[in-house]
Write a protein that holds these residues in place. Structure first.
Motif, short mmCIF file in Angstrom:
data_model
loop_
_atom_site.label_atom_id
_atom_site.label_comp_id
_atom_site.label_asym_id
_atom_site.label_seq_id
_atom_site.Cartn_x
_atom_site.Cartn_y
_atom_site.Cartn_z
N ARG A 100 -4.85 7.62 3.59
CA ARG A 100 -6.25 7.73 3.44
C ARG A 100 -7.16 6.66 4.36
O ARG A 100 -8.22 7.01 5.00
CB ARG A 100 -6.78 7.52 2.05
CG ARG A 100 -6.15 8.76 1.17
CD ARG A 100 -6.66 8.19 -0.25
NE ARG A 100 -6.15 9.45 -1.10
CZ ARG A 100 -6.18 9.25 -2.54
NH1 ARG A 100 -6.35 8.06 -3.17
NH2 ARG A 100 -5.84 10.65 -3.23
N MET B 228 -10.96 7.61 -2.85
CA MET B 228 -10.33 6.24 -3.02
C MET B 228 -10.87 5.38 -4.32
O MET B 228 -10.25 4.77 -5.09
CB MET B 228 -10.57 5.29 -1.92
CG MET B 228 -10.15 5.70 -0.41
SD MET B 228 -10.70 4.56 0.84
CE MET B 228 -9.70 4.74 2.20
N ASN C 26 -2.14 6.17 0.15
CA ASN C 26 -3.08 5.25 0.27
C ASN C 26 -3.39 4.77 1.85
O ASN C 26 -4.63 4.73 2.21
CB ASN C 26 -3.42 4.08 -0.63
CG ASN C 26 -3.53 4.55 -2.03
OD1 ASN C 26 -3.94 5.49 -2.46
ND2 ASN C 26 -3.27 3.64 -3.06
N VAL D 281 0.80 -1.23 -0.10
CA VAL D 281 -0.15 -0.03 -0.20
C VAL D 281 1.09 1.11 0.14
O VAL D 281 1.84 1.32 0.63
CB VAL D 281 -0.93 -0.03 1.23
CG1 VAL D 281 -0.28 -0.13 2.52
CG2 VAL D 281 -2.08 1.05 1.23
N TYR E 18 -6.79 -1.14 -1.91
CA TYR E 18 -7.47 -0.84 -0.51
C TYR E 18 -8.24 -2.14 -0.07
O TYR E 18 -8.30 -2.41 1.08
CB TYR E 18 -8.54 0.11 -1.12
CG TYR E 18 -7.81 1.62 -1.07
CD1 TYR E 18 -7.28 2.54 -0.02
CD2 TYR E 18 -8.40 2.04 -2.26
CE1 TYR E 18 -6.78 3.69 -0.32
CE2 TYR E 18 -7.68 3.62 -2.46
CZ TYR E 18 -6.97 4.17 -1.65
OH TYR E 18 -6.69 5.37 -1.65
#
Length: 566
Positions: free
Chosen positions: A331, A354, A328, A324, A408
């Motif tokens: 987030r 996202m 990200n 990741v 994600y």
């Protein structure tokens, strides 16, 4: 039992596997896959796809729901499809909760092969006999799975090691399945709406790459080295050291992690192990993996976690690792904070940043659904349930017709499963205490002035050329607009296909006009009845041919139009 000739080419093996897959799908009455994947040509002779519905209440004595029948079919299809199903089960943004639940029941447990069948693999890979390479080697495996088996051994220097050996023929069999899965996914993307909208071809390619990486044990050895270096200063966790000289693509020799597995909390109690402390160390380690290093163990289940005699928590099985990016993971961290604070507007903004959202996104509807999740989270804040929270987020995204990037989804799934492992090992453990303590320790670092300054400088350096060119570009644009030279180009989606259709329409129209000219022209010639009889006969013949071609052409256009409407 009659012997069957072994297929002698990749084409023959693939064809035989297609027939086997089709037979299993038909036997389990998962007929929608025949239609969606274009496998009708491989269906058994008794299959009647046009007349039989796979949703019928009874098919050959089978009354199970579609999801159950699909899970049974996957189990019968073998290890490649079982592993693929396990990966799909983690993608709540792609499949319904009912199907995800059934796929989550897939197990990779298979009977162990005798060591005499495994010994040739080790000899071929390591270039010497097992008895020469290891001081001791236990021929009874500690664990057996569809790809490999794990044995206990001892090196000549006295170190205890675990040796993972790949089953003979496993990689070759899986490669055939990989090719079939990729072909079927492209067929679904070409012929079905759900295949196109969900990018089934891209997802299948991604899954195949993940599974193929697990076939290379040298990749796992590199992962082990990376994690050992990252946590070298953490005395609470342990990662096995790979023995490089005894490791190849199909054999992995590594330090033995001795301890009580997470699957046996009863043994931990007998040994006086504090299960809460073990879980806290494991959770804290995962949070550091995700939010500090950006790579994490992507298969967190109880069997991969050990309480070691020296008090450390040991991790094993690093064939699957998630990655990741810094942006990200920030987030995801911020999303968790907004849910804890009850800020549904901020949570919606983060989710929008996202997802792969098109111009048709209804943010109002999305915020209403996210607000419902935030309220539910606030009401049960003391009983933090990350898995339910992340599953709900992915469900909302899927129901809104949106797509969440795989990065994600893998992270959400890993954190959710981690929470389930924690609850299984220590039911009284409060996961939110560790998460909140970690957040408090991380937040000051995130807003450290020096760190913010460095981040700002990096961002500024990326856009310095844009800032330099902006005045010149803006002045040119304004001047052209004032002189009436400003143009706006619009390129619709699927532009090339639209151009091809227009080009075909122009060709058909031109041909139709040409035929009409022939018919009218030679009709006039025949009507005038010229004195030359031969010329008149030629004109009649050409007129007849033109009329026949016209009738054929009009019929083909009507047939094409009918097929297009279907």
């Amino acid at each position: 039992m009659a012997a069957h000739a072994k297929p002698d080419s990749s084409h023959d093996r693939r064809a035989a596997r297609y027939r086997e897959i089709a037979s299993i799908l038909w036997d389990e009455r998962v007929l929608f896959l025949f239609r969606d994947l274009g496998m009708g040509a491989h269906a058994p002779g008794e299959a009647s796809l046009a007349e039989t519905s796979d949703d019928a209440p009874e098919l050959g004595g089978r009354r199970a729901p579609r999801e159950v029948r699909l899970r049974r079919a996957i189990e019968r299809l073998g290890p490649t499809f079982v592993k693929m199903g396990q990966l799909v089960a983690t993608r709540r943004d792609l499949v319904s909760p009912a199907l995800a639940t059934q796929l989550g029941k897939l197990k990779d447990d298979v009977p162990a092969l005798p060591f005499e069948q495994m010994r040739p693999v080790m000899t071929a890979e390591l270039g010497a006999d097992v008895d020469d390479l290891y001081a001791e080697f236990d021929s009874e495996p500690m664990a057996a799975a569809s790809i490999g088996q794990v044995y206990r051994a001892k090196l000549h220097d006295g170190r205890d090691v675990a040796v993972k050996v790949q089953r003979p023929g496993a990689a070759e069999a899986m490669e055939v399945d990989f090719e079939i899965i990729t072909r079927l996914a492209h067929a679904a993307a070409k012929h079905t709406e759900w295949g196109r909208t969900q990018d089934v071809a891209g997802i299948a390619t991604e899954f195949v790459a993940t599974l193929r990486s697990e076939l290379d044990y040298q990749n796992e050895a590199r992962n082990l080295t990376r994690f050992r270096e990252a946590f070298a200063d953490d005395a609470s966790v342990a990662f096995p050291e790979p023995i490089t000289e005894l490791t190849t693509a199909r054999v992995l020799t590594m330090e033995l992690i001795a301890g009580i597995p997470g699957t046996r909390p009863d043994l931990m109690d007998q040994a006086g192990v504090d299960r809460g402390a073990v879980v806290e160390a494991g959770v804290r380690c995962y949070l550091r993996q995700v939010f500090e290093f950006g790579y994490f163990h992507a298969d967190p289940h109880e069997g991969n976690l050990f309480a070691m005699p020296d008090g450390r928590v040991g991790f094993v099985d690093f064939g699957r690792v998630g990655w990741v990016s810094e942006r990200n993971r920030a987030r995801v961290f911020d999303l968790m904070v907004t849910f804890a604070e009850g800020d549904d507007a901020a949570a919606t903004d983060i989710i929008v940043s996202m997802i792969s959202a098109g111009p048709g996104l209804d943010v109002t509807v999305l915020q209403r659904e996210v607000g419902r999740l935030v309220d539910a989270y606030q009401q049960h804040g003391l009983d933090l349930d990350l898995q339910a929270l992340f599953d709900s987020i992915l469900t909302v995204v899927r129901e809104q017709g949106l797509r969440m990037p795989t990065e994600y989804v893998v992270l959400f799934t890993t954190l959710g499963v981690l929470e389930g492992v924690a609850k299984h090992m220590a039911p009284d453990y409060q996961l939110n205490d560790t998460v909140e303590a970690y957040a408090r320790s991380v937040l000051p670092d995130r807003f450290d002035p020096e760190r913010l300054k460095q981040a700002a400088l990096r961002t500024l350096s990326r856009y310095v050329h844009l800032l330099e060119d902006l005045p010149v570009g803006l002045s040119r644009t304004l001047r052209r607009a004032s002189e009436g030279e400003f143009r706006v180009a619009v390129r619709p989606s699927d532009y090339d296909r639209l151009v091809d259709r227009l080009d075909g329409l122009v060709v058909r129209l031109s041909f139709t006009l040409l035929l009409a000219a022939f018919v009218v022209g030679f009709s006039i010639i025949v009507a005038l009845q010229p004195g030359n009889r031969a010329f008149k006969l030629l004109a009649v013949a050409v007129l007849f041919v033109a009329i026949v071609v016209t009738v054929w052409w009009m019929g083909s256009l009507l047939l094409r139009s009918r097929r297009h409407r279907r």
